[in-house]
Design an enzyme around this catalytic site. Sequence first.
Site, PDB file in Angstrom:
ATOM      1  CG  HIS A  33      -2.126   1.137   1.004  1.00 25.01           C
ATOM      2  ND1 HIS A  33      -1.717   2.375   1.159  1.00 25.01           N
ATOM      3  CD2 HIS A  33      -3.388   0.805   0.642  1.00 25.01           C
ATOM      4  CE1 HIS A  33      -2.842   3.143   0.889  1.00 25.01           C
ATOM      5  NE2 HIS A  33      -3.884   2.228   0.696  1.00 25.01           N
ATOM      6  CD  GLU A  50      -2.032   6.478  -0.327  1.00 26.27           C
ATOM      7  OE1 GLU A  50      -1.512   6.904   0.708  1.00 26.27           O
ATOM      8  OE2 GLU A  50      -3.462   5.960  -0.360  1.00 26.27           O
ATOM      9  CG  HIS A  85      -5.596  -0.471  -2.705  1.00 29.81           C
ATOM     10  ND1 HIS A  85      -6.071   0.647  -3.716  1.00 29.81           N
ATOM     11  CD2 HIS A  85      -5.552  -0.060  -1.497  1.00 29.81           C
ATOM     12  CE1 HIS A  85      -5.941   1.800  -2.882  1.00 29.81           C
ATOM     13  NE2 HIS A  85      -5.784   1.245  -1.666  1.00 29.81           N
TER      14      HIS A  85
HETATM   15 CO    CO Z   1      -5.706   2.590  -0.070  1.00 26.47          CO
END
Ligand code: CO
Length: 302
Positions: free
Chosen positions: A180, A211, A243
């Site tokens: 993540h 990210e 995701h």
């Molecule tokens: Co997220």
Amino acid sequence: MSCHFKFLNFLLIPAFAVFLISAGPAGAKAPCEADGILLVAFGTSVPEAGAAFKAIDSSFKAAFPGIPIEWAFTSQIIRKKLAARGEKAASIGQGLQALAKAGAKIIRVQSLHVMAGEEFGELARAVLIWTQKHPGVFKSVYLGRPLLESREDAKAAAKAIMSKSFADRADGEALALMAHGQEHGRAGLVLEGTRSEFAEHDPLTFLASVEGDRDFDDLLADLEKSPARKVILAPLMVVAGDHARNDLGGDDADSWASRLKAAGYDVSVVLTGLGEIPEINDIFLRHVCDTRDDLIKEPKKP
Ligand code: CO
């Protein structure tokens, strides 16, 4: 890429009741002192992703037979949506309250986050605030840290993922993992440390994040430098949720799978959350016991 989670009705899945009843092998001894455990995850929108939560719940129940185990989600969005649907999703305070109601005095809170980022910080703060508002309810509240905290953790995770979960990869087939990550803070540094341990364990394993500073373009550049033309994509996340299913393996042109295919790779996607790997849960089970961080006492200095 989108970063929103919907969520999961895992508490209402009938199979879950089976886990509530099966408290583990009779006579087994807990690995450390505890009379209440709070497992805290971000949460997920995807019902199929609940397999990871069930596996983790099952591992903890087996290790701590007969000890009450509660769950809480750090994502307020997920909790709100669950509440709107009339489904159970406790906040950290509600989880602690449930353990207090069960008469537990020595509490172990275990973060099920992958890295100590924003969500873990909020977890620590929420536990502190609750215990300060309710003095004397608990004797000790130990906070277990997330999955990847040390080189030892990264080595154990590499072994669990590459030598167990993906042990039957074809020769020359790369494994690309989607973490993540987060835009600010130290997550990028933890990711680099993890990446270095993973690469040492298996040079055909690559890592990037949704990210943070190591993105898909970095992954593609790494793959281009390697001899691999076949790639397995999998999440480096506790659950294979939104995701994993959309940003990683989705059919949209901007998913990692689509972009790698467009770049000429032979791509397969494995939607297994880390929580479904027993050796990963062993790391959480180590962290739940190895912490000396009792949030209701002054920090111990050696
Ligand atoms: Co997220």
